[in-house]
Design a protein around this motif. Structure first.
Motif, PDB file in Angstrom:
ATOM      1  N   MET A  25       0.843  -1.193   0.000  1.00 48.28           N
ATOM      2  CA  MET A  25       0.000   0.000   0.000  1.00 48.28           C
ATOM      3  C   MET A  25       0.881   1.247   0.000  1.00 48.28           C
ATOM      4  N   ARG A  26       0.268   2.339  -0.385  1.00 44.33           N
ATOM      5  CA  ARG A  26       1.004   3.581  -0.466  1.00 44.33           C
ATOM      6  C   ARG A  26       0.108   4.694   0.094  1.00 44.33           C
ATOM      7  N   ALA A  51       4.515  -1.554  -6.693  1.00 39.82           N
ATOM      8  CA  ALA A  51       5.912  -1.784  -6.335  1.00 39.82           C
ATOM      9  C   ALA A  51       6.015  -2.822  -5.221  1.00 39.82           C
ATOM     10  N   ALA A  52       7.047  -3.602  -5.249  1.00 39.78           N
ATOM     11  CA  ALA A  52       7.273  -4.579  -4.191  1.00 39.78           C
ATOM     12  C   ALA A  52       7.597  -3.859  -2.893  1.00 39.78           C
ATOM     13  N   SER A  90       4.795   1.612   0.833  1.00 37.94           N
ATOM     14  CA  SER A  90       5.773   2.305  -0.002  1.00 37.94           C
ATOM     15  C   SER A  90       5.389   3.776  -0.111  1.00 37.94           C
ATOM     16  N   GLY A  91       6.186   4.532  -0.801  1.00 35.98           N
ATOM     17  CA  GLY A  91       5.873   5.942  -0.988  1.00 35.98           C
ATOM     18  C   GLY A  91       6.957   6.828  -0.432  1.00 35.98           C
ATOM     19  N   ALA A 124       7.971   3.215   5.038  1.00 37.42           N
ATOM     20  CA  ALA A 124       7.267   4.364   4.479  1.00 37.42           C
ATOM     21  C   ALA A 124       6.036   4.668   5.339  1.00 37.42           C
ATOM     22  N   LEU A 125       5.437   5.791   5.074  1.00 39.55           N
ATOM     23  CA  LEU A 125       4.260   6.218   5.831  1.00 39.55           C
ATOM     24  C   LEU A 125       3.144   5.189   5.700  1.00 39.55           C
TER      25      LEU A 125
END
Lengths: 363, 363, 363, 363
Positions: free
Chosen positions: D1-2, D103-104, D247-248, D110-111
């Motif tokens: 997730m992002r 993205a993996a 991610s992010g 990340a947040l």
């Protein structure tokens, strides 16, 4: 004895020009002043310093005219100032004087005044049985000394404390009723009112009523008017009533407003003072008036909601003073009224006490 | 035609439960609503968003019940909300409905209502002759369309602007009457009132009176009630009066209070509505009441100083609404009153307008 | 000569215990007091009486210790109090003393103080060229008398007036710049600032700048700090700077904040006073600090909207004092700061002046 | 997730133009919105209706764009608004979105964001162990569901009640912790904070801590930020932290301010986010910031008195928000901060929590 009252408007809380002119013209003998009650420009809450400011200025003036220090003046004369002249209300102070009277007493009842002080109190004393009992004893003493036959108005000014004072007392092992300064003022007014009620037999004199403080609002005094302020550390008590032992042209009456809109009680009371049943009195007849009021605790007035208890911008006391003060002013045709919020145990929930001094209709 | 008014208390500015129940029960036909006037919980000043909040909630409800969008509802129905329910006043809204009436008209005069809107206005239009003239034309049109014979109350809600709006207009080459948002609301109320006065012949119709705005307070309308709020960009006009072309059980009367304590005028007015000359009306007779008031500009009321114009903590409008609202409530025995400050040119300095809708005594 | 500053916290506006103890212990010679500047508990607006209250109490104390009347004390010593200790700010006053110094002068520059008074002024004088010129002349005289070489801070306390005062002057044929009491305070601060600017060559000395008052904000003084209060009727001028004609361990610096968030200027200034470039100074190094601030007129700060100019509940000055005061306190590690709103012509729009007195790094 | 955050300024509490434009331009997918946190124009106290107003307007907008009713939107997305943008603070809202990310995961943390709701609560539930436990369970669930590894910020919005609500519940036999609406908000914030602390092991999970509510301030959560408002009846929980499952480009950090002037902690925290040790960050780097603060209970800040707890004109929360908000704004170079008063058990007495979301320095 003969009592008189003199009311003066003020331009600001240091304005003592009215009393000064009256003393200098001979209209008032400074040595005969026994009490001063008034309304000043502040917010009437903890951080209202206008009460102390006017107290200082008046005590300097009276001290100069009587050859005493301001401190000595303040120890002998109660200065009871309530802040907050919301809406149409007008800042002012009323000077009570007592003079010997050569005339034989024993005729019609006339205005009579008694004054007393309690010992100084700490933050932890406020709202407790000790404060209730001290007030009751002082009221009883003032009534006896002044031979008052009918009590219509008892004003008490008790001490208030800042957070720093409260915490210091607490650290010394004396827990306060609350550490919130505004709330503690409320406790103090409540205990004083129950003290008055005890002295006058409005609550049983033989049992402790501390447990009722701010809890059982069915207990109240119908003549009590309580204030609290940081500028005093003892309780100052002023009892006003009627007595055949006194002479003079003035009379006092009082009533209980059952709620904020209870104008019927006010009209009935002013008629007992000899006024005609018009919607508004003719101007200039009121010599002084004292009113307590409070926002009704269920959030309603005659079935409709009010917003005073939910307001984060204007304190509930400022709301209700402005409202009840305007109603009384519209009937009495006078805006120089002592209107004070925080009517805990000083009348029924949502209502309050009103007392009016006027020339006796027969005088 | 037949006019009716329905008043609902609100618990908060999103509370439309009263109207919803009335529509759902059939007591109100949503398509017959022509105007809504009310008092909300805010401060009644520039940063009062409770007016817009209630407007949105009511327009959503009415839109749902009439199959229109909220925007379309707001374009057709004036929502005039004034913030500030100080003291004993109670938040509420009054819904005006107009229905066709099969009964033959031409009998006794009955309550009549007309509505009109001006074009949208910019900050730089406010307080100018253009606003005065636009209001006058709208009032005249509303009177004619509704065949009103006696005008007793004209409510206008004009636009207010935030500082950002004002400065943007100014940068576009259109200087405002003032760049102070609160002061510009004052200019707007003044120009609207003079527009009403022009339409009704209370000021000469044939000359420009822009120069009198906020300067010559001897010019005023005795039936005008002006509000301003950021949630509208045009002026919404509601004219209420009596007409033999209308039917129904309601009547409206109005009077001018000469100052904040002028209860004699209120008592005389309610007697014209058929009430007995008691200090307080019996409960439940008032259907709606509309009041404008303002702090007297010389800082005095009947010779004693007031503090409303020097107060940095509570705005003068909040003071005077609480005071005059309480006085009216004590006489009308009702706290659900529309009391609005900022009475520039809406009555004499320090006084204001009061209009009351009640059941006709003969009805 | 040798200047010193002594700062005292106050529990309430009548609390002069700090100075009293310092005089009684010999730390301060009461006869060497030349000025007092401080922050009191009130709202800092027209109805703030805490300034006058503290002035009275201090002048009584100093009078008792120097054998003069309070009135005589107030005629010779400027008492400049600004109300409003919002947020983290702390009520206090700073006493400036000047003593003869046996040491030969002519070494490093040291703190130097000059004081002057203008003639009394009427409401109609405020904001006019006459006030500008009177201030300029007084500043020039104070600089010359005290041989100040570098001016870092000029404090002026000018008169404010209640509505009653303003209207009385107006009725006597002297129109004020505005009849709004709060707005007239703004005019007075603006004219005083331009007077300082004129004396220091920050605006042209040879032309009238009355037309720029509250209009052309590109004209300002970078060292001026103006206050206004009802408790004075003349303008009291205090000039603080550096001079080789004086001795002692203190230094003063100042800077201009370009907006409310301009901490870079504050950090640069304290480094000129010898402090290391840490985000927060070590505690106890600041002897006194003086700050002016104002809400940016376009309603934005660095591109984001602020709400200070639209707020009907909290005056814009209370907002900005609390904000800029907290920022300065967080850098200076001190909350006993003189932070004053109403920075008209006392720095750029939205910014203001900050001056700090500290021990000289070499002392 | 992002996860992503989007911040929008508002001109008034109905201004949803920012989000609308972002959705319409495709910058935000309305269906990915998981939470909204913001500051509105009101006073932040019981009678602040700007929170509900913005909630309504945003839920209408999001509902229109996602094909759901506003009610359905509000049931799924927490809207946490705190009123009061004192001083330099700017009204705004921050929209949190969560998108699937091709993205993996498994690289740098990340947040990450998790959301949960408790069941609705009555006035009598507020401040009790039941509320503490419900919050703790929700926080635990949100962390687990979102696989958050490091929790930096937990926002809870709990219900507040008007006096009428409280009294109704009381009459039904369910006594509240207090019948004062503002005080009950305080109880609720305290219980929620202790619930967060329990979930995170900051207080013992195995014993009841109801007795500590508003009494033992040594118990607190270092990441909790509690609000209360009349517009919700359940507790809405938002947990923000870092996770390698997400991610992010964003990161979050937090710290505890030990008192209102503790800038050292803020500087240390922003350096952990990769910023240079300057007194003020470069503009534009902060994506969102969340701050809790409270007036120190002993009435002092670093030894000097403050007046916030004695002020009858401005609520203590408005004071401290303006002060701490300005300090944070001066360091972060950003005024669009979520600054909330009432930090009971959300940091040490007089201090509070600050969390900042910014672009990861390596991103």
């Amino acid at each position: 004895m003969r009592a008189d009252v003199h009311r003066f408007s003020i331009a600001d809380p240091s304005d003592v020009s009215g009393l000064k002119a009256a003393i200098d013209s001979g209209a008032i003998d400074a040595s005969q002043i026994v009490a001063v009650i008034g309304k000043t420009h502040g917010n009437g809450l903890v951080n209202d310093y206008t009460r102390g400011y006017l107290t200082l200025c008046l005590s300097i003036l009276i001290g100069e005219r009587t050859g005493r220090s301001p401190e000595a003046v303040r120890e002998k004369i109660p200065f009871v100032f309530s802040g907050g002249v919301e809406g149409v209300l007008s800042p002012h102070y009323t000077v009570f004087t007592v003079a010997p009277d050569g005339a034989a007493a024993g005729g019609e009842p006339a205005l009579a005044i008694g004054v007393a002080f309690t010992a100084p109190m700490r933050p932890s004393d406020i709202g407790r049985q000790a404060q209730i009992d001290a007030i009751a004893a002082s009221v009883t003493a003032a009534i006896a000394e002044a031979a008052i036959e009918e009590v219509h108005f008892v004003q008490v000014k008790g001490p208030a404390f800042t957070l720093a004072d409260i915490l210091e007392d607490q650290r010394s092992g004396r827990p306060p009723a609350t550490d919130n300064p505004g709330k503690l003022m409320s406790f103090g007014r409540a205990a004083c009112a129950l003290g008055v009620a005890k002295a006058l037999g409005e609550v049983p004199a033989d049992k402790a009523v501390e447990a009722a403080v701010l809890k059982d609002f069915s207990l109240y005094s119908s003549v009590a008017s309580m204030s609290a302020g940081v500028e005093v550390d003892c309780n100052e008590v002023i009892v006003v009533g009627m007595s055949r032992a006194w002479s003079g042209p003035l009379a006092i009456e009082h009533t209980t407003m059952t709620d904020a809109l209870d104008v019927a009680s006010i009209h009935a009371m002013v008629q007992r003072l000899g006024f005609s049943p018009a919607p508004q009195m003719e101007a200039g007849r009121v010599r002084a008036a004292f009113i307590k009021c409070e926002a009704q605790r269920d959030g309603l007035i005659r079935g409709r909601p009010h917003t005073m208890l939910n307001d984060g911008d204007i304190n509930e006391q400022r709301h209700i003073r402005g409202a009840v003060g305007a109603i009384a002013a519209s009937i009495l045709n006078d805006t120089g009224l002592f209107v004070s919020g925080g009517a805990e145990h000083q009348g029924p929930d949502g209502g309050g006490m009103i007392a009016v001094i006027a020339d006796r209709p027969d005088a």
